[in-house]
Design an enzyme around this catalytic site. Structure first.
Site, mmCIF file in Angstrom:
data_model
loop_
_atom_site.group_PDB
_atom_site.id
_atom_site.type_symbol
_atom_site.label_atom_id
_atom_site.label_comp_id
_atom_site.label_asym_id
_atom_site.label_seq_id
_atom_site.Cartn_x
_atom_site.Cartn_y
_atom_site.Cartn_z
ATOM 1 C CD GLU A 54 -1.240 -2.241 2.294
ATOM 2 O OE1 GLU A 54 -2.027 -2.829 3.052
ATOM 3 O OE2 GLU A 54 -0.032 -2.499 2.241
ATOM 4 C CB CYS A 82 -0.709 -3.008 9.028
ATOM 5 S SG CYS A 82 0.368 -1.754 8.278
ATOM 6 C CB CYS A 85 -1.084 0.508 5.190
ATOM 7 S SG CYS A 85 0.585 -0.106 4.817
#
Length: 161
Positions: A54, A82, A85
């Site tokens: 990402e 996560c 990100c």
């Protein structure tokens, strides 16, 4: 193109990560049916703990757009983001997140936390989850199964020496 079509491209990017020995996660950022940025996990190869798929896609798109804000964009990623990100998506004002499979250990778009839709934040993303979830999950599971087999074989080889 549909969400499924874009996710298939993200799965192909995840395969690039796997070819480099990285956890197979792929991402692409799209606006008006055009890819602005793409990425795949490169933490090991770049020695950079922030080099998630990402992060790579968003950085590429911001550079291409000449702006750190990416409104009206959709991020497609094979695995639920996560917290790092997810925070990046909020700060970059991405409109929509589409992900394949959930991450029950570190997912921050609804599984463990939901940072992308926090009402206290000044921006929330639309979230679509489960797009080609089986394909995304299978790609990750196969990678980790193979890696465990390889580690077991290496350990047995060391013991037999």
């Amino acid at each position: 193109m549909t969400d499924d079509d874009w996710m298939r491209q993200a799965i192909r990017l995840a395969a690039k990560a796997e070819q480099q020995g990285e956890v197979p996660v792929g991402a692409l950022l799209v606006k008006d049916d055009k890819v602005l940025g793409e990425g795949w996990n490169q933490m090991i190869s770049l020695n950079d703990p922030s080099a998630h798929a990402e992060m790579q896609a968003i950085r590429a798109a911001a550079t291409k757009m000449g702006n750190y804000r990416l409104p009206d964009c959709t991020l497609y990623v094979t695995l639920e983001p996560c917290s790092m990100c997810a925070g990046l998506m909020v700060h970059s004002r991405i409109k929509r997140l589409v992900f394949g499979t959930t991450d029950l250990k570190t997912g921050a778009a609804g599984s463990v936390l939901n940072l992308v839709q926090q009402p206290q934040f000044n921006h929330q993303l639309e979230v679509v989850q489960g797009v080609l979830a089986t394909e995304c999950a299978t790609q990750l599971s196969a990678f980790f199964q193979r890696r465990r087999r390889e580690q077991k074989a290496a350990k047995q080889a060391r013991l037999s020496d």
